[in-house]
Design a protein around this motif. Structure first.
Motif, PDB file in Angstrom:
ATOM      1  N   ILE A 185       0.872  -1.175   0.000  1.00  0.00           N
ATOM      2  CA  ILE A 185       0.000   0.000   0.000  1.00  0.00           C
ATOM      3  C   ILE A 185       0.909   1.224   0.000  1.00  0.00           C
ATOM      4  CG2 ILE A 185      -1.866   1.167   1.209  1.00  0.00           C
ATOM      5  CD1 ILE A 185      -2.441  -1.576   2.553  1.00  0.00           C
ATOM      6  N   VAL A 186       0.767   2.071  -1.010  1.00  0.00           N
ATOM      7  CA  VAL A 186       1.749   3.135  -1.239  1.00  0.00           C
ATOM      8  C   VAL A 186       1.054   4.429  -1.647  1.00  0.00           C
ATOM      9  CG1 VAL A 186       3.560   1.519  -1.951  1.00  0.00           C
ATOM     10  CG2 VAL A 186       1.995   2.459  -3.666  1.00  0.00           C
ATOM     11  N   PHE A 187       1.861   5.525  -1.649  1.00  0.00           N
ATOM     12  CA  PHE A 187       1.434   6.770  -2.256  1.00  0.00           C
ATOM     13  C   PHE A 187       1.671   6.693  -3.764  1.00  0.00           C
ATOM     14  CE2 PHE A 187       1.553   8.841   1.941  1.00  0.00           C
ATOM     15  CZ  PHE A 187       0.463   9.671   1.825  1.00  0.00           C
ATOM     16  N   HIS A 193       9.065   7.302   0.025  1.00  0.00           N
ATOM     17  CA  HIS A 193       8.913   6.046   0.759  1.00  0.00           C
ATOM     18  C   HIS A 193       8.505   4.913  -0.182  1.00  0.00           C
ATOM     19  CE1 HIS A 193       8.187   9.388   3.660  1.00  0.00           C
ATOM     20  NE2 HIS A 193       9.213   8.773   4.208  1.00  0.00           N
ATOM     21  N   ARG A 194       7.718   5.242  -1.173  1.00  0.00           N
ATOM     22  CA  ARG A 194       7.416   4.246  -2.210  1.00  0.00           C
ATOM     23  C   ARG A 194       8.695   3.856  -2.944  1.00  0.00           C
ATOM     24  NH1 ARG A 194       2.578   4.379  -6.707  1.00  0.00           N
ATOM     25  NH2 ARG A 194       3.256   2.578  -7.924  1.00  0.00           N
ATOM     26  N   LEU A 232       5.292   0.901   3.664  1.00  0.00           N
ATOM     27  CA  LEU A 232       6.534   1.445   4.203  1.00  0.00           C
ATOM     28  C   LEU A 232       6.266   2.895   4.569  1.00  0.00           C
ATOM     29  CD1 LEU A 232      10.155   0.877   3.141  1.00  0.00           C
ATOM     30  CD2 LEU A 232       9.356   3.220   3.419  1.00  0.00           C
ATOM     31  N   VAL A 233       6.491   3.245   5.833  1.00  0.00           N
ATOM     32  CA  VAL A 233       6.193   4.588   6.328  1.00  0.00           C
ATOM     33  C   VAL A 233       7.304   5.042   7.263  1.00  0.00           C
ATOM     34  CG1 VAL A 233       3.702   4.147   6.201  1.00  0.00           C
ATOM     35  CG2 VAL A 233       4.909   3.782   8.355  1.00  0.00           C
TER      36      VAL A 233
END
Length: 300
Positions: A185-187, A193-194, A232-233
């Motif tokens: 799950i990403v921007f 972060h992606r 990933l955050v």
């Protein structure tokens, strides 16, 4: 382009007509009409539709108004910058969504108290979007993840972040030999972060089977909690999530555990508004009490 003509044009728009604009500008109506006509002749386009005494902006007029407001604001800012070292006026700051949500509230609160003559405006986006906005003069400074184009910007390190992979508690430990998350799950593209997550997969010569794009970190963490996938955050973001205790944190390899957030501004030009924020972020204008609940003391 003549700033006085732009000021007259903008005033006509703001006042809704020649008569009120002339009164506000302390000019005779014929002079205001003439200056607007001269501006139209110079641009070779109509800026207003004339409906009797009513003036209605044409599409070209609307476009010019946007530029006129920016140019007049910039001229006012330039005058203030030359005459005063004290920050004042509108400060247009760009920031990544995670930085705006978690890192900025405390330093911006300090900034607002120390510099009440500054009006803060915040624009969020990814580093690519914010860098372009800074180069176009749409913002005054931005907080972005490295790397940056050093030839175009001056910068300081504002925050050190640790990017981590988060899953639901029942997800097995993530290892190089297997058990990699199949859904991430990403921007949108451009998110640092992606990019870090894609690098992590590339090092393992693997790819997720499915990628889900969302627009906020809390929405991402909510989906992780629901078992939809992994994300990933920055570790600092997790501390602001109410259900953080139900998440499982997986650390990246040591060489990927650091991602710096930089304050950037135009090369060779650091106006007082930006310099004031720089001092706060470097600890010069506030007590050293910043504490990251998830990661211990933060490094500036």
């Amino acid at each position: 382009m003549d700033l006085q003509e732009l000021r007259i044009f903008a005033t006509v728009v703001q006042e809704g007509g020649i008569t009120k604009a002339a009164k506000r500008l302390n000019r005779v109506q014929s002079n205001v009409t003439t200056r607007v006509r001269q501006l139209e002749d110079r641009l070779q386009t109509e800026l207003f539709h004339r409906r009797g005494k009513r003036l209605i902006l044409t599409p070209a007029g609307q476009t010019l108004l946007e530029y006129a407001e920016r140019l007049l604001a910039l001229a006012s800012e330039a005058e203030a910058a030359v005459q005063h070292d004290t920050p004042r006026g509108v400060f247009r700051l760009g920031a990544m969504e995670s930085t705006a949500a978690v890192r900025l509230p405390e330093p911006l609160s300090v900034y607002a108290k120390k510099h009440p003559d500054v009006v803060l405006e915040l624009k969020t986006g990814n580093p690519t979007q914010l860098s372009k906005a800074l180069m176009a003069g749409e913002i005054d400074a931005a907080l972005v993840a490295e790397p940056v184009a050093e030839a175009r910007f001056d910068w300081i390190v504002a925050f050190d972040e640790e990017p981590v992979i988060v899953t639901g508690q029942d997800h097995p430990p993530i290892s190089d030999s297997g058990d990699l998350p199949r859904t991430v799950i990403v921007f949108e593209h451009g998110c640092p972060h992606r990019r870090r997550l894609e690098e992590w997969y590339a090092e393992r010569r693997d790819l997720p089977q499915r990628t889900v794009e969302l627009g906020s970190y809390h929405a991402m963490l909510g989906c992780v909690l629901a078992g939809m996938g992994a994300a990933l955050v920055p570790r600092s973001v997790i501390s602001s999530f109410p259900e953080a205790h139900r998440l499982r944190i997986h650390r990246l390899p040591k060489h990927q555990q650091r991602l710096r957030t930089l304050l950037i501004w135009q090369k060779g030009a650091c106006p007082p508004k930006v310099a004031a924020l720089r001092r706060i972020l470097q600890g010069g204008d506030r007590p050293n009490t910043d504490q990251d609940p998830a990661n211990g003391p933060s490094h500036k």
